[in-house]
Design an enzyme around this catalytic site. Structure first.
Site, PDB file in Angstrom:
ATOM      1  N   SER A 141     -42.999  30.431  13.754  1.00  0.00           N
ATOM      2  CA  SER A 141     -43.984  31.175  12.890  1.00  0.00           C
ATOM      3  C   SER A 141     -44.235  28.731  12.858  1.00  0.00           C
ATOM      4  CB  SER A 141     -43.824  32.019  11.929  1.00  0.00           C
ATOM      5  OG  SER A 141     -45.024  32.069  10.776  1.00  0.00           O
ATOM      6  N   TYR A 154     -38.685  33.548   4.723  1.00  0.00           N
ATOM      7  CA  TYR A 154     -39.081  33.479   6.106  1.00  0.00           C
ATOM      8  C   TYR A 154     -39.037  32.435   6.718  1.00  0.00           C
ATOM      9  CZ  TYR A 154     -42.899  34.410   9.056  1.00  0.00           C
ATOM     10  OH  TYR A 154     -43.797  34.064  10.314  1.00  0.00           O
TER      11      TYR A 154
END
Length: 265
Positions: A141, A154
């Site tokens: 990501s 995250y």
């Protein structure tokens, strides 16, 4: 690695990018083994595929090491070979600072995003090494290289996926197994809903030309596999922020703080 004629595993195949990966791989002539924790979502993917006889669905919790090992053994027992895996499944954390984030939430994010990817690689790599050509694709990501306030855990999980992939690529350099890490920016999916996070989606942000559709994201992930690219940054926002972060990390961090502050989550 071209998809045609290959046996490919896709995690998170019940919705979003995972579902698009499944459908596009089928269109390109692959046999697909779709894994997801949500069996009803997998059945919907199967229905959308027209009950394609080259699609096989498996309810698997990728955060459970033993379940992943059993899944790999079952796939090999039933289909004899696997040529590729695409580790797409992932969740985000609630949009709160680390100090306020409960440990069970932290562990869930790490267990799915990082350990789930690691378990899949460990379970399938021995079989991939037996193939004349094989490929591992791990989805990281933009949050894995650019600090995002309220998404520190995250981001850490996705940074771990990125470095794991790059290290694995070096270790497998003299083998038949290639590795790609795909680093997307924003994608218009239900990841917040699937992560059990209360959310609201603004029409403007979901229609932004900076945000990838699941269909386009899946197309670019498959292209990364086909071109055997180690590292692929996809999405206009990701490519822009990657450039800014390399040029001036402090400025890039201030910009993302400003953007996050201006949007409700």
């Amino acid at each position: 690695m071209k998809a045609a004629g290959k046996n490919i595993v896709v995690t998170g195949g019940g919705n979003g990018v995972g579902r698009e990966l499944v459908l596009q791989l089928l269109e390109q002539g692959a046999t697909v083994f779709a894994a997801d924790i949500n069996l009803s979502a997998l059945n919907e993917t199967l229905r959308i595929s027209g009950n394609n006889k080259k699609l096989f669905i498996y309810a698997v919790d990728i955060s459970d090491k033993e379940a992943v090992n059993a899944f790999a053994e079952k796939v090999i027992e039933q289909h004899k070979k696997v040529d590729g895996i695409i580790n797409n499944a992932g969740i985000i954390q609630p949009f709160i600072c680390l100090n306020e984030l409960e440990m069970d939430r932290i562990e869930r994010v790490m267990n799915i995003n990082y350990y789930g990817t690691l378990y899949m690689v460990k379970a399938f790599l021995p079989y991939l090494l037996k193939r004349p050509e094989a490929h591992i694709v791990n989805v990281s990501s933009m949050g894995g290289f650019l600090p995002v306030p309220g998404q520190s855990v995250y981001g850490a999980s996705k940074a771990a996926v990125k470095l794991l992939s790059e290290g694995l690529s070096s270790e497998l350099a003299d083998t038949n197994v290639k590795v790609s890490v795909v680093i997307p920016g924003g994608i218009a999916t239900d990841i917040k809903k699937n992560s059990d996070i209360a959310y609201s989606v603004s029409t403007e942000s979901s229609k932004s030309n900076m945000v990838l559709t699941p269909k386009k994201a899946a197309e670019l992930i498959i292209k990364a596999m086909e071109k055997k690219k180690l590292r692929s940054y996809i999405g206009k926002d990701c490519m822009t922020m990657n450039l800014l972060y390399k040029l001036n990390s402090t400025f890039a961090m201030k910009m993302i703080i400003k953007v996050m502050s201006a949007n409700k989550h």
